[in-house]
Design a protein around this motif. Structure first.
Motif, PDB file in Angstrom:
ATOM      1  N   GLY A   1       0.817  -1.206   0.000  1.00  0.00           N
ATOM      2  CA  GLY A   1       0.000   0.000   0.000  1.00  0.00           C
ATOM      3  C   GLY A   1       0.848   1.251   0.000  1.00  0.00           C
ATOM      4  O   GLY A   1       2.014   1.232   0.404  1.00  0.00           O
ATOM      5  N   ILE A   2       0.253   2.337  -0.481  1.00  0.00           N
ATOM      6  CA  ILE A   2       0.895   3.644  -0.497  1.00  0.00           C
ATOM      7  C   ILE A   2      -0.105   4.627   0.082  1.00  0.00           C
ATOM      8  O   ILE A   2      -1.260   4.681  -0.363  1.00  0.00           O
ATOM      9  CB  ILE A   2       1.265   4.089  -1.918  1.00  0.00           C
ATOM     10  N   THR A   3       0.333   5.404   1.075  1.00  0.00           N
ATOM     11  CA  THR A   3      -0.535   6.399   1.693  1.00  0.00           C
ATOM     12  C   THR A   3       0.155   7.750   1.623  1.00  0.00           C
ATOM     13  O   THR A   3       1.328   7.871   1.984  1.00  0.00           O
ATOM     14  CB  THR A   3      -0.799   6.046   3.171  1.00  0.00           C
ATOM     15  N   VAL A   4      -0.572   8.762   1.151  1.00  0.00           N
ATOM     16  CA  VAL A   4      -0.055  10.122   1.096  1.00  0.00           C
ATOM     17  C   VAL A   4      -0.805  10.919   2.142  1.00  0.00           C
ATOM     18  O   VAL A   4      -2.035  10.909   2.178  1.00  0.00           O
ATOM     19  CB  VAL A   4      -0.275  10.745  -0.300  1.00  0.00           C
ATOM     20  N   GLY A   5      -0.052  11.580   3.015  1.00  0.00           N
ATOM     21  CA  GLY A   5      -0.690  12.386   4.035  1.00  0.00           C
ATOM     22  C   GLY A   5       0.214  13.490   4.515  1.00  0.00           C
ATOM     23  O   GLY A   5       1.328  13.225   4.957  1.00  0.00           O
ATOM     24  N   GLY A   6      -0.257  14.724   4.400  1.00  0.00           N
ATOM     25  CA  GLY A   6       0.510  15.853   4.898  1.00  0.00           C
ATOM     26  C   GLY A   6       1.863  15.958   4.242  1.00  0.00           C
ATOM     27  O   GLY A   6       1.974  16.080   3.030  1.00  0.00           O
ATOM     28  N   ASP A   7       2.898  15.839   5.038  1.00  0.00           N
ATOM     29  CA  ASP A   7       4.265  16.008   4.545  1.00  0.00           C
ATOM     30  C   ASP A   7       5.006  14.686   4.421  1.00  0.00           C
ATOM     31  O   ASP A   7       6.222  14.639   4.493  1.00  0.00           O
ATOM     32  CB  ASP A   7       5.036  16.947   5.471  1.00  0.00           C
ATOM     33  N   ARG A   8       4.268  13.591   4.243  1.00  0.00           N
ATOM     34  CA  ARG A   8       4.917  12.287   4.145  1.00  0.00           C
ATOM     35  C   ARG A   8       4.177  11.373   3.185  1.00  0.00           C
ATOM     36  O   ARG A   8       2.990  11.512   2.957  1.00  0.00           O
ATOM     37  CB  ARG A   8       5.030  11.628   5.506  1.00  0.00           C
ATOM     38  N   VAL A   9       4.937  10.426   2.663  1.00  0.00           N
ATOM     39  CA  VAL A   9       4.375   9.321   1.881  1.00  0.00           C
ATOM     40  C   VAL A   9       4.810   8.052   2.594  1.00  0.00           C
ATOM     41  O   VAL A   9       5.985   7.885   2.919  1.00  0.00           O
ATOM     42  CB  VAL A   9       4.873   9.322   0.421  1.00  0.00           C
ATOM     43  N   THR A  10       3.847   7.175   2.859  1.00  0.00           N
ATOM     44  CA  THR A  10       4.131   5.935   3.573  1.00  0.00           C
ATOM     45  C   THR A  10       3.925   4.757   2.637  1.00  0.00           C
ATOM     46  O   THR A  10       2.872   4.633   2.006  1.00  0.00           O
ATOM     47  CB  THR A  10       3.215   5.789   4.802  1.00  0.00           C
ATOM     48  N   VAL A  11       4.940   3.917   2.551  1.00  0.00           N
ATOM     49  CA  VAL A  11       4.845   2.654   1.815  1.00  0.00           C
ATOM     50  C   VAL A  11       4.683   1.560   2.854  1.00  0.00           C
ATOM     51  O   VAL A  11       5.415   1.517   3.844  1.00  0.00           O
ATOM     52  CB  VAL A  11       6.109   2.407   0.964  1.00  0.00           C
ATOM     53  N   SER A  12       3.694   0.692   2.634  1.00  0.00           N
ATOM     54  CA  SER A  12       3.437  -0.424   3.548  1.00  0.00           C
ATOM     55  C   SER A  12       3.596  -1.730   2.788  1.00  0.00           C
ATOM     56  O   SER A  12       3.028  -1.891   1.711  1.00  0.00           O
ATOM     57  CB  SER A  12       2.017  -0.320   4.113  1.00  0.00           C
ATOM     58  N   VAL A  13       4.388  -2.621   3.352  1.00  0.00           N
ATOM     59  CA  VAL A  13       4.627  -3.928   2.731  1.00  0.00           C
ATOM     60  C   VAL A  13       4.341  -5.000   3.769  1.00  0.00           C
ATOM     61  O   VAL A  13       4.919  -4.985   4.863  1.00  0.00           O
ATOM     62  CB  VAL A  13       6.075  -4.050   2.209  1.00  0.00           C
ATOM     63  N   ALA A  14       3.460  -5.921   3.417  1.00  0.00           N
ATOM     64  CA  ALA A  14       3.127  -7.042   4.297  1.00  0.00           C
ATOM     65  C   ALA A  14       3.760  -8.314   3.743  1.00  0.00           C
ATOM     66  O   ALA A  14       3.909  -8.481   2.528  1.00  0.00           O
ATOM     67  CB  ALA A  14       1.615  -7.208   4.393  1.00  0.00           C
ATOM     68  N   ASP A  15       4.143  -9.195   4.663  1.00  0.00           N
ATOM     69  CA  ASP A  15       4.659 -10.502   4.260  1.00  0.00           C
ATOM     70  C   ASP A  15       4.127 -11.568   5.203  1.00  0.00           C
ATOM     71  O   ASP A  15       3.408 -11.254   6.153  1.00  0.00           O
ATOM     72  CB  ASP A  15       6.189 -10.514   4.161  1.00  0.00           C
ATOM     73  N   ALA A  16       4.465 -12.812   4.929  1.00  0.00           N
ATOM     74  CA  ALA A  16       3.899 -13.934   5.667  1.00  0.00           C
ATOM     75  C   ALA A  16       4.678 -14.312   6.921  1.00  0.00           C
ATOM     76  O   ALA A  16       4.289 -15.238   7.621  1.00  0.00           O
ATOM     77  CB  ALA A  16       3.806 -15.153   4.734  1.00  0.00           C
ATOM     78  N   SER A  17       5.747 -13.596   7.217  1.00  0.00           N
ATOM     79  CA  SER A  17       6.557 -13.932   8.382  1.00  0.00           C
ATOM     80  C   SER A  17       6.226 -13.008   9.546  1.00  0.00           C
ATOM     81  O   SER A  17       6.120 -11.797   9.378  1.00  0.00           O
ATOM     82  CB  SER A  17       8.052 -13.788   8.052  1.00  0.00           C
ATOM     83  N   GLY A  18       6.114 -13.574  10.726  1.00  0.00           N
ATOM     84  CA  GLY A  18       5.881 -12.771  11.916  1.00  0.00           C
ATOM     85  C   GLY A  18       7.157 -12.246  12.546  1.00  0.00           C
ATOM     86  O   GLY A  18       7.115 -11.477  13.500  1.00  0.00           O
ATOM     87  N   ARG A  19       8.308 -12.629  12.008  1.00  0.00           N
ATOM     88  CA  ARG A  19       9.594 -12.200  12.570  1.00  0.00           C
ATOM     89  C   ARG A  19       9.912 -10.770  12.172  1.00  0.00           C
ATOM     90  O   ARG A  19       9.855 -10.414  10.997  1.00  0.00           O
ATOM     91  CB  ARG A  19      10.709 -13.114  12.083  1.00  0.00           C
ATOM     92  N   SER A  20      10.280  -9.951  13.159  1.00  0.00           N
ATOM     93  CA  SER A  20      10.684  -8.572  12.883  1.00  0.00           C
ATOM     94  C   SER A  20      12.054  -8.556  12.218  1.00  0.00           C
ATOM     95  O   SER A  20      12.891  -9.433  12.474  1.00  0.00           O
ATOM     96  CB  SER A  20      10.747  -7.767  14.178  1.00  0.00           C
ATOM     97  N   PRO A  21      12.306  -7.546  11.389  1.00  0.00           N
ATOM     98  CA  PRO A  21      13.624  -7.432  10.757  1.00  0.00           C
ATOM     99  C   PRO A  21      14.707  -7.257  11.810  1.00  0.00           C
ATOM    100  O   PRO A  21      14.479  -6.684  12.876  1.00  0.00           O
ATOM    101  CB  PRO A  21      13.514  -6.170   9.906  1.00  0.00           C
ATOM    102  N   LEU A  22      15.901  -7.740  11.490  1.00  0.00           N
ATOM    103  CA  LEU A  22      17.042  -7.624  12.392  1.00  0.00           C
ATOM    104  C   LEU A  22      17.970  -6.514  11.915  1.00  0.00           C
ATOM    105  O   LEU A  22      18.242  -6.389  10.721  1.00  0.00           O
ATOM    106  CB  LEU A  22      17.827  -8.933  12.434  1.00  0.00           C
TER     107      LEU A  22
END
Length: 142
Positions: free
Chosen positions: A78-99
């Protein structure tokens, strides 16, 4: 830049980015396709500083690449535009947080997550029953 990790499940529509089958964006299968969607969204915003566009495109590539390499594939985008920022959201199948690992050797890989953290104004990692979603916001001047 702020970072947080929230292991609780969210119920809002923003918890898992829109993807094919939900009437949203087409499925993202490659970093190049994700960058194309981001470029298309940014074009509608009018002129932006090239360095900011480059930062968002690099963040997009890194997040999608990490989802493909380490997260079992991209399950939402997903891509969200709001105010002074653009947010990219990426979902995946792993519950592990990035290291975040500091490396002192010359092995390839392992630099994407630190790049994302450095370039973004805010990064959040939200766990949900199907895996996780990373939301990365890049600031924009107009």
């Amino acid at each position: 830049m702020n970072t947080r990790s929230d292991p609780r499940s969210r119920t809002s529509a923003e918890a898992v980015p829109r993807d094919a089958g939900s009437g949203g964006l087409p499925p993202v299968r490659t970093p190049a396709h994700a960058r194309q969607l981001v470029r298309h969204t940014l074009a509608a915003l009018g002129p932006l500083r090239p360095a900011q566009v480059d930062d968002l495109l690099l963040v997009t590539s890194e997040l999608v690449t990490n989802a493909l390499r380490h997260g079992g594939g991209v399950t939402g985008f997903g891509i969200t535009v709001g105010g002074d920022r653009v947010t990219v959201s990426v979902a995946d199948a792993s519950g592990r947080s990035p290291l975040y690992e500091l490396r002192d050797d010359l092995r390839p890989g392992g630099y994407g997550w630190p790049i994302v953290l450095r370039l973004c104004r805010e990064v959040t990692v939200d766990a949900h029953p199907a895996g996780k979603t990373i939301h990365a916001a890049v600031s924009f001047d107009r």
